[in-house]
Structure formats: C-alpha cells, structure tokens
Design a protein around this motif. Structure first.
Motif, PDB file in Angstrom:
ATOM      1  N   LYS A  31       1.047  -1.354   0.074  1.00  0.00           N
ATOM      2  CA  LYS A  31      -0.013  -0.078  -0.066  1.00  0.00           C
ATOM      3  C   LYS A  31       0.962   1.231  -0.021  1.00  0.00           C
ATOM      4  CE  LYS A  31      -2.739  -0.949   3.565  1.00  0.00           C
ATOM      5  NZ  LYS A  31      -3.699  -0.658   4.494  1.00  0.00           N
ATOM      6  N   ASP A  33       3.808   1.438  -1.443  1.00  0.00           N
ATOM      7  CA  ASP A  33       4.587   1.596  -2.953  1.00  0.00           C
ATOM      8  C   ASP A  33       3.400   2.268  -3.837  1.00  0.00           C
ATOM      9  OD1 ASP A  33       6.404   0.102  -1.837  1.00  0.00           O
ATOM     10  OD2 ASP A  33       6.290  -1.640  -3.060  1.00  0.00           O
ATOM     11  N   LYS A  34       2.154   2.034  -3.525  1.00  0.00           N
ATOM     12  CA  LYS A  34       0.953   2.421  -4.480  1.00  0.00           C
ATOM     13  C   LYS A  34       0.851   3.864  -4.244  1.00  0.00           C
ATOM     14  CE  LYS A  34      -3.563   1.572  -5.702  1.00  0.00           C
ATOM     15  NZ  LYS A  34      -4.913   1.035  -5.386  1.00  0.00           N
ATOM     16  N   LYS A  37       3.744   6.157  -5.240  1.00  0.00           N
ATOM     17  CA  LYS A  37       4.023   6.186  -6.674  1.00  0.00           C
ATOM     18  C   LYS A  37       2.838   6.928  -7.395  1.00  0.00           C
ATOM     19  CE  LYS A  37       6.909   2.619  -6.656  1.00  0.00           C
ATOM     20  NZ  LYS A  37       7.574   1.310  -6.234  1.00  0.00           N
TER      21      LYS A  37
END
Lengths: 453, 238, 183
Positions: A31, A33-34, A37
C-alpha cells in the motif's frame, strides 16, 4: 532475555502465524508503494525532508531555544529532561500537583522508551493507553511489537479473548467491528473522566512554538481537549525549523507508514485552551550522544513511520518482540546500541543488509549502512563471543595467504566429499534445514591451471 | 582492453562452472582475460560480520593480484559491491565491475549467440540490485530498468519470470545464514515457493551465494528446480 | 547546571558540518482537476460528499442522510463534555486539500476544540472555492497565523489495530459528510 535469533526461532515455529504476519505487513508495504507512486515528486520530497532534518540536526540547540521561546510565548510550559528518569519525574510531578490518580495517554514511543507506564503505576497512577492497539497490549501486559501497529503480533481471536477478560465482551466474539465498538465505549468513559492527558509529538515547529500530533483514531485529541492538563512528551530531534516544513513531512508520513493519504487527524497544538495547562517535555535521553556519533547521527532524522519495519524481510518473519526494544525493526536496531551496546549487540546482526529499509525511508536514513557500521563498532569493542573472534581472525589469515587458501579449500572440498558426516550434522546450522553444496573435484584455479596454462 | 577475472573464493572452491562460464563469455565477447592466480577473497565475509579491521591482509592480497588492469570483472554483485564500498585503493574501487553491468555498460552488448530453452525464475540479489543499481527497485518511485533482463532477453529460448515479490531478499546475508538460521531459511523457503509457483526449471541470479543458499533448501526438499548463475545461461549455446 | 543547560551544552559541543536549509519545497506536481482530485480523496477516506449550490439546498439531503438524528450547529462553548451527546454536529471548514481530503478546522471556527472529535457524526460545509491542490499550498495559505489549535481532518475516525481490518469510528466521529457548496 532471548537474543534476536533465539526469539525469532520461537516465533517462526508457528509457521501459520509467521506467514500471516509476513503477508499482512507486506500488504502494508505494498500500500505504501502504491501511495508513493501516485506522487510524481516522491523522491524529491524524500530528499527535501532529509535535507530539512539534516539542517535541523546541525542547528539543533538553536532550534530548541527558538522553540522554547515561542512555545512559552504561546503559554506552553517547557521542561527539559536529560534522561528517561528525569522525564518520568517531571511528568509525575505535574500529575501530583493536580492530585489525580488516573490519566489517559495516546501513543508516544518516547514514553515507551522511558518506561513511563511502569514508573507511574509504581506511584499508584492508573495509566490508560487510549490507542486501540496499545490498549490491547496493555491489557495483556505486553509491549507494542510495532511502533505504528502495536498489536500486529496478535490475531482477532487473541483480542476477543483479552476483551472478554477485561471488558466483559461475549466469549468467542472476535469481530473487529464489535471489539472496536467495545473499546470505544470503554475508552469514552476514561476520556470523559480524565483530568490529565499525555500525548506524544510528531513534529514541533521552532518558528511557531506549536507541535503536531497525528492519529487516525482521534484518541490524542479526545484526551487533550477534554483534559485540564495536557502533557506532550517529545525527543529533542522532533524539532523542525518552519511551519511550511510540515507540508513536506505530512505528505510523507502516512503514505510511508500505511499507504494512507494522510492520517485522519493532524492536530496542531499552539496554545492551551482557556483554563487548561499545557506542558511539553523535551527529552535528550542519549540523543546528544547519538548526535556526536558521526556514523549514526542521521538515525535522528527518523519520523517513526515504520516503513522500514514493514519492508524488512527479517522483521516480518521474526516479529517485533524479537528485538527486545521499544522500537523494533531496522531503525530500532541502529538506535538501540546507543542506549546499551552489550544488551543490544545482536540487533545490528539481525539483518541481511538487503538495503530495502534505506530505500523506503521517507527521510533517507542510510539504515543498512549504519547496521554495518554498528557491527564494526561493537566487534571492535570486544563484544563478540570468543569463538567468533577466533574464527574471523583465522578466516582472515587463511584468506590473506593464497597458498594456504588453496590448501584449505582443497582440504575442505575433500572433507565434504570423503567425510560428509563431519559437516552434515546438527552442529552445523547450515545443514539443519539445507544441504551443503556439492564439492567439485577441481577448484576453478585448478581447472584453469590444467586447461589454460 | 585488459580484463582481470575476479573469482570469489567460494565460487573458486564450490562453483567453478560459474567462473568457467564467465571466462568463456568474456572471451567470446572479445575480451583479453587474465586470471590472477593468487587471488583469494574480497574480505566481505569478515567485514559484514563486524571485522573489517582484520581484512587488511585480504585487501593487500587483492591489490597485489588486481592492480594495473583496465577492468576487474567478477560474477558476484555482493563481492563487487564490497570492493566498491570498502577497498582502500580508489583505482580498484573504480575499475571493479559485476559481470552483467560490465556486459551492458562497458561492452555494450547488443546480441548474444546464446540458447537456453528453459523457463527461469530471476532472483534479484540485493547487493547487485540496490547496491550496484543493476536494476530498478520497487521501493523507489523510478522508471523500471534491469541489466539482467536486458541480457536475458538476448538469449534465444529463455523465458524469465519474476517471483510475486519481485525483489525481496532470499535470506542468505553472509554469516546471517547461520547466526540467524531460522529467519534465513524461512526467507529462502518463501522465495523458492514463489518461484515454484511460476513453474520454473531453474532459479537464476547474479550472485552465487544467494543461489547456494536456495539450492541447499531446494535439495533438502527434494525439488527438481535447479539453480544457475546468469552467466551460465548467457554462455549456453545449442 | 540545570538539565536544560546540560543538554544544550552537550549539543553545542558536537562538531558537525553545517547543512543548509533547503528552502520551500516547490517541486509539487498538481493534478489537472483539483475538484476531481478532492472528490477522489474523499472517496478514499470513506467520506460522503454532497455537491450543492448552497447550504440550504443541502438540508433535505442531510435530512435523508440522517433520518433519525438531530443535527446541531453550536456557538462557542467552554464545556467540551456537554458535547458528548451531540449526534450530528455541523461546522464550516476553512479550506480543503485535494491530494488527501484534509480539511482545515481551527479555534476560529470550532465551537470547542473537542467538537469534531466527540460528536457521533460530523458535517462540514466547504466552499468549492476553497480547495487547494497539495499540502504545500495549504501551508502557504495558513502562513504563520496561530489560533491556538488547528487540525487537518481527513475523513471519519478509524482504526485497523485488530488484524489490520479497517473499522470506521474509533474514538472520533463515526461518519463524515462534506457539503461542497458553489459559493
């Protein structure tokens, strides 16, 4: 006390629980990472945050003084504590002045570090941790295993049982919604009754004399705004120079921690409410010592998001309690030796140095490099077991002598092929769950000599 | 171009085929390769155990063997990273390369005559990946790149797969693999499980130490999945 | 020597290179549509948004949303405990942030600091004109004005402390409705 390796072995013995722990925290990392990004300027934000913190560290006394002046002008009482004991005494003396026997406390890793609860309980004060996860572990006489998700080592069955015992919820009920509601009702009573509230501090702004506390539950605010006395406890490294810096840190903190856009509440406390007393305790407790250690000073940039915990493949499979420190995980392993080298000599070795921690860190602490530096520091201080010193010196000696290396290598391979029982046994930790590599007849150098020259 | 082949100690002793493939591959690509005969170890095992202060002899021996070359090339990201970060000689630090980065960055390989008709699972060893930046990492917000998959795509017949967690550590970690045996093995088992779910024939990578660890676990479980260093695939032919 | 002096002396004794302050962060990338981004963030943080022309248009919608509960708007008050039984509190937010759905509330607009936390449900009125793209713009707007207390509030209170299962309504408001007005 078990070493990290011993405690991990016990943790892993429950394979199913370990897999759950690993998967759950990996999901949090995913989560994160998302969320990161979705911010094109993410890496620039990390760099900026890192530079603000490095600047702050290189001017820490000036910023502390600036904060003190501005906080006092706002009507906040500022206290200074050089160590955990003094911090606890200061907090106790404030409570005593108001003659109260109970207080509510929201999450503060500093108070965990200072073992404030145990200290106050000895003095007859009933400390109620109000963060749900902290309340759960407090009921169980445990300590948090994670600085953001204190009860992540527990399953809902465990929580259901604990609440059955302490709050009288029906036996066997393990529904998170139901259990959270039970805690809400239980803690509301405490909030409404408490005259003293303790909170932690995420950021303290030198320029304005205010401090910011971030929660999702709203427990810090419920406590602070209903209390007659609000005591905020912070490590001296939580200072940031300017209010605008909050824009940078609040964009990074929750995204790094849980993948949320921001915590539900980012509360800015600048002045006490009318009729309220507001105190802030600035705590050193080893931080000035860490600042003086050149290789480790950057650990003080930490904003306690726990992204390094969630990404650490070792932490996910060993659980927070295996680190035997209030702050576990990779960051804990570089903070802990500053408090006690001997007691924490195992922690910098509880890592493969994979480097994932340093690259998720929102303030770019070179965590895995500091783990490496601590290893050098601790071994040079003679904290290695005698056997390790001998084997390292022997290894270094063999590997510095090419002819000795060739002889030892050939002997080693012969031993493995001729007398495998010498290595394939229970005394060899490699062999416990792994086969040894097969020993080839020729080393590469032997092959090269016979084929190429 | 004088290239010295750096063969890490455990590869020399236990995985000579990796060194042979490295030598042959570099020669095939036109390099004049020398193998210094008295090389031993880069010093990493001691340094990562906290004993960098006893690696002076290793450093001196490395310098004695590898000074004067244009490039020092080795099939181990981890050993190369150690030299790049900790060897006292700046010339050594700047001329040492992990073999895949050497192929891509220095030789600028565009084609390979290789053939390897198998499905392989790519293990991204941490020190090569995050340390040497051989490939992008999932932790950062950056455009994806990989020198390893670039090379694998040049190999005829080879189909490569990432495991579900594309760049998680296998748990080898040097002496970690014995001092933290339980966590180390669990990490290795978890990596292997994801590769096996992809039904690969081999787990491959650019660091033999990681492969040695996973090979030990694979063999203990009786798995048919093998391990190979990436140079063995790049050097394979019909 | 007091602890204060002792700490300051220890810190001042540390020799380290000066590191410059990096200045204001200016590399933020704005979404193309601030309103759309704000609405998306509201959805992420489990918040109901009512888009209306003005506050009066929202009343029947709120009646429908809270059919059995009494909604109140309060003047300044000194007793936070008296708010414990408020079902639905209505307040006006200062401005909202598109990237994370955070809405700024402070002493200037709150009847009591505890109000948005202690009520069971919260309704915040916000003008579309007061939407900013990121936290950077938010702090530029705030400047260094201090009212004593202020909070960025993003969604209803929540926790995931039991097995990471998201539960809305921990200690603070159980639900949040944002009434987004044109004016």
């Amino acid at each position: 006390m078990l070493s990290h390796a011993e405690a991990s072995e016990k943790f892993i013995a429950n394979q199913e629980r370990t897999d759950w722990h690993d998967d759950t925290l990996w999901f949090v990392r995913a989560k994160r990472d998302k969320a990161s990004k979705l911010i094109p300027e993410w890496e620039a934000l990390r760099e900026h945050a890192s530079q603000i913190k490095e600047h702050m560290l290189s001017n820490l006394p000036q910023y502390l003084l600036e904060f003190e002046v501005n906080a006092q002008a706002n009507g906040i009482q500022v206290h200074w504590a050089k160590d955990a004991h003094e911090h606890n005494e200061i907090v106790y003396s404030i409570i005593q002045k108001h003659g109260d026997k109970a207080l509510v406390k929201s999450k503060s890793m500093l108070t965990e570090e200072c073992h404030l609860n145990a200290f106050l309980e000895q003095k007859g004060i009933d400390v109620v941790d109000t963060d749900l996860g902290e309340r759960i572990v407090q009921f169980r006489n445990e300590v948090p295993s994670h600085i953001v998700l204190p009860a992540i080592h527990l399953k809902k069955e465990d929580v259901g049982e604990t609440f059955h015992q302490h709050l009288g919820t029906p036996k066997g009920n393990k529904d998170p919604q139901f259990l959270t509601e039970a805690a809400r009702i239980h803690l509301r009573e405490k909030f409404l009754a408490a005259k003293v509230a303790i909170t932690g501090v995420n950021f303290a702004v030198a320029e304005t004399g205010e401090f910011v506390v971030c929660t999702n539950e709203g427990n810090a605010d419920m406590g602070a705004h209903l209390s007659e006395v609000h005591i905020a406890c912070m490590g001296i490294e939580k200072i940031i120079p300017k209010r605008q810096d909050l824009g940078v840190f609040l964009r990074l903190l929750a995204r790094s921690a849980t993948g949320q856009l921001i915590t539900t509440y980012s509360s800015h406390f600048a002045k006490p409410r009318e009729g309220q007393e507001m105190h802030i305790v600035l705590v050193d407790n080893g931080r000035s010592r860490q600042l003086a250690r050149e290789e480790f000073r950057n650990s003080l940039k930490c904003i306690r998001c726990a992204a390094c915990f969630n990404t650490c493949p070792v932490y996910r499979r060993s659980g927070g309690h295996s680190y035997h420190q209030p702050v576990a995980g990779p960051i804990g392993s570089i903070l802990a030796p500053n408090f006690d080298k001997k007691a924490n000599v195992d922690l910098p070795f509880a890592s493969t140095l994979c480097g994932s921690c340093s690259n998720v860190c929102p303030v770019k602490i070179n965590i895995h490099e500091q783990l490496w530096f601590w290893r050098q520091d601790l071994m040079k201080e003679g904290l290695a077991p005698a056997g390790k010193v001998i084997s390292m010196k022997l290894m270094a000696w063999v590997l510095s002598n090419p002819s000795l290396f060739k002889w030892a290598g050939a002997m080693g391979r012969k031993v493995i092929s001729w007398a495998p029982w010498l290595v394939n046994n229970g005394l060899n930790p490699w062999y416990k769950q792994r086969e040894m590599p097969e020993a080839p007849k020729q080393s590469f150098q032997e092959w090269y000599k016979s084929n190429r020259s | 171009m004088r290239v010295a082949l750096f063969v890490p100690c455990y590869i020399d002793q236990f995985y000579p085929q990796v060194a042979i493939a490295s030598l042959e591959l570099l020669e095939k690509l036109g390099c004049e390769v020398e193998v210094p005969g008295n090389q031993t170890c880069c010093g990493q095992p001691m340094a990562n155990s906290g004993f960098a202060h006893v690696t002076g002899g290793c450093d001196a021996n490395f310098s004695a063997n590898f000074s004067g070359y244009d490039y020092i090339v080795g099939p181990s990201g981890s050993c190369v990273l150690h030299l790049k970060e900790h060897h006292p000689d700046a010339k050594i630090r700047s001329s040492v390369y992990e073999i895949c980065e050497f192929l891509v960055d220095v030789l600028q390989v565009k084609t390979l005559p290789s053939y390897f008709p198998h499905r392989v699972g790519l293990h991204q060893s941490c020190h090569g990946q995050r340390g040497l930046r051989i490939s992008s990492m999932t932790e950062r917000n950056e455009a994806p790149f990989s020198k390893l998959t670039y090379l694998l795509d040049l190999v005829k017949g080879c189909e490569w797969k990432y495991p579900e967690r594309q760049d998680e550590c296998c748990g080898f970690g040097g002496t970690f693999c014995v001092t933290e045996e339980a966590v180390s093995v669990k990490m290795g088992q978890d990596r292997i499980q994801e590769h096996q779910a992809n039904q690969v024939d081999f787990i491959i990578g650019a660091d033999t130490s990681c492969l040695m660890h996973m090979e030990g676990i694979l063999k203990r479980s009786g798995s048919k999945v093998g391990v190979k260093h990436i140079v063995e695939i790049l050097n394979a032919h019909a | 020597m007091s602890s204060r002096e002792e700490i300051l002396k220890a810190l001042q004794g540390v020799q380290m290179p000066a590191k410059a302050y990096p200045g204001t962060f200016t590399s933020q990338v704005h979404g193309e549509d601030t309103l759309a981004d704000f609405l998306h963030s509201m959805q992420v943080v489990s918040t109901t948004v009512l888009q209306v022309q003005d506050a009066s248009e929202a009343q029947p919608l709120l009646d429908e949303h809270f059919p059995k509960l009494q909604r109140v708007r309060l003047e300044k008050l000194s007793d936070g405990l008296s708010l414990a039984h408020v079902d639905v509190l209505e307040i006006t937010g200062d401005f909202g942030v598109a990237e994370n759905g955070a809405i700024w509330l402070d002493d200037a607009i709150l009847p009591h600091r505890v109000a948005p936390f202690i009520c069971q449900h919260l309704v915040i009125y916000l003008s579309k004109k007061n939407l900013l793209p990121t936290m950077q713009e938010a702090y530029i707007r705030l400047g260094n004005q201090l009212t004593g207390f202020g909070v960025f509030l993003s969604g209803p209170s929540k926790t995931a402390d039991i097995e990471q299962s998201l539960v809305i309504g921990a200690h603070g408001a159980r639900s949040l409705v944002v009434v987004l007005t044109e004016s």
